[in-house]
Design a protein around this motif. Sequence first.
Motif, mmCIF file in Angstrom:
data_model
loop_
_atom_site.group_PDB
_atom_site.id
_atom_site.type_symbol
_atom_site.label_atom_id
_atom_site.label_comp_id
_atom_site.label_asym_id
_atom_site.label_seq_id
_atom_site.Cartn_x
_atom_site.Cartn_y
_atom_site.Cartn_z
ATOM 1 N N TYR A 170 -49.428 -30.190 -0.407
ATOM 2 C CA TYR A 170 -48.647 -31.450 -0.196
ATOM 3 C C TYR A 170 -48.112 -31.990 0.967
ATOM 4 O O TYR A 170 -48.490 -33.222 1.332
ATOM 5 C CB TYR A 170 -47.303 -31.461 -1.277
ATOM 6 C CG TYR A 170 -46.410 -32.433 -1.316
ATOM 7 C CD1 TYR A 170 -47.089 -33.879 -1.887
ATOM 8 C CD2 TYR A 170 -45.194 -32.509 -0.892
ATOM 9 C CE1 TYR A 170 -46.262 -34.726 -1.942
ATOM 10 C CE2 TYR A 170 -44.430 -33.565 -1.102
ATOM 11 C CZ TYR A 170 -44.773 -34.802 -1.427
ATOM 12 O OH TYR A 170 -43.994 -36.032 -1.645
ATOM 13 N N TYR A 173 -50.882 -33.147 2.951
ATOM 14 C CA TYR A 173 -51.281 -34.609 2.574
ATOM 15 C C TYR A 173 -50.465 -35.571 3.258
ATOM 16 O O TYR A 173 -50.651 -36.739 3.755
ATOM 17 C CB TYR A 173 -51.370 -34.632 1.094
ATOM 18 C CG TYR A 173 -51.904 -35.868 0.516
ATOM 19 C CD1 TYR A 173 -53.487 -36.247 0.796
ATOM 20 C CD2 TYR A 173 -51.198 -37.071 -0.037
ATOM 21 C CE1 TYR A 173 -53.796 -37.259 0.020
ATOM 22 C CE2 TYR A 173 -51.771 -38.159 -0.500
ATOM 23 C CZ TYR A 173 -53.050 -38.292 -0.398
ATOM 24 O OH TYR A 173 -53.638 -39.598 -0.936
ATOM 25 N N LEU A 202 -44.454 -35.743 -6.211
ATOM 26 C CA LEU A 202 -44.999 -34.179 -6.403
ATOM 27 C C LEU A 202 -46.029 -34.285 -7.521
ATOM 28 O O LEU A 202 -46.715 -33.468 -7.470
ATOM 29 C CB LEU A 202 -43.660 -33.732 -6.849
ATOM 30 C CG LEU A 202 -42.801 -33.360 -5.560
ATOM 31 C CD1 LEU A 202 -41.505 -32.686 -6.352
ATOM 32 C CD2 LEU A 202 -43.701 -32.200 -4.854
ATOM 33 N N ALA A 212 -48.989 -35.002 -5.981
ATOM 34 C CA ALA A 212 -49.435 -33.804 -5.391
ATOM 35 C C ALA A 212 -49.896 -32.885 -6.032
ATOM 36 O O ALA A 212 -51.101 -32.176 -5.437
ATOM 37 C CB ALA A 212 -48.031 -33.420 -4.367
ATOM 38 N N TRP A 213 -49.373 -32.607 -7.031
ATOM 39 C CA TRP A 213 -50.144 -31.429 -8.060
ATOM 40 C C TRP A 213 -51.399 -31.677 -8.236
ATOM 41 O O TRP A 213 -52.356 -31.112 -8.319
ATOM 42 C CB TRP A 213 -49.093 -31.297 -9.149
ATOM 43 C CG TRP A 213 -49.829 -30.205 -10.125
ATOM 44 C CD1 TRP A 213 -50.115 -30.397 -11.447
ATOM 45 C CD2 TRP A 213 -50.002 -28.672 -9.779
ATOM 46 N NE1 TRP A 213 -50.497 -29.217 -11.911
ATOM 47 C CE2 TRP A 213 -50.691 -28.223 -10.873
ATOM 48 C CE3 TRP A 213 -49.599 -28.012 -8.638
ATOM 49 C CZ2 TRP A 213 -50.833 -26.807 -10.769
ATOM 50 C CZ3 TRP A 213 -50.411 -26.848 -8.473
ATOM 51 C CH2 TRP A 213 -50.648 -26.359 -9.761
#
Length: 85
Positions: A4, A7, A22, A25-26
């Motif tokens: 994350y 990124y 998030l 991100a997962w």
Amino acid sequence: MKSYRLYLEHLQLQGEEPALSLTRAWTLVRYFASGLLQLTPCSRCGGHFVAHAHDPQRGFVCGLCQPPSRAGRTRRSSEALAVAG
Ligand SMILES: [Zn+2]
């Protein structure tokens, strides 16, 4: 979480807002797991950066070593562009 953060750095390097949640991100982590994305080593600084799995691996240069044209991090970016070709 490492992915994350990578990124976020990747987005910042490209001058985009780090709007990734998030949850997304997962999803990105799952992309890594499924082979759609991978970390590509920069041929100049040796750092690893997010890249599409089918992008060329040899001679990859990260945004730090070779800022993208739309980054606009400096007012003299035109010089960097000239170097980048
Ligand atoms: Zn680099």
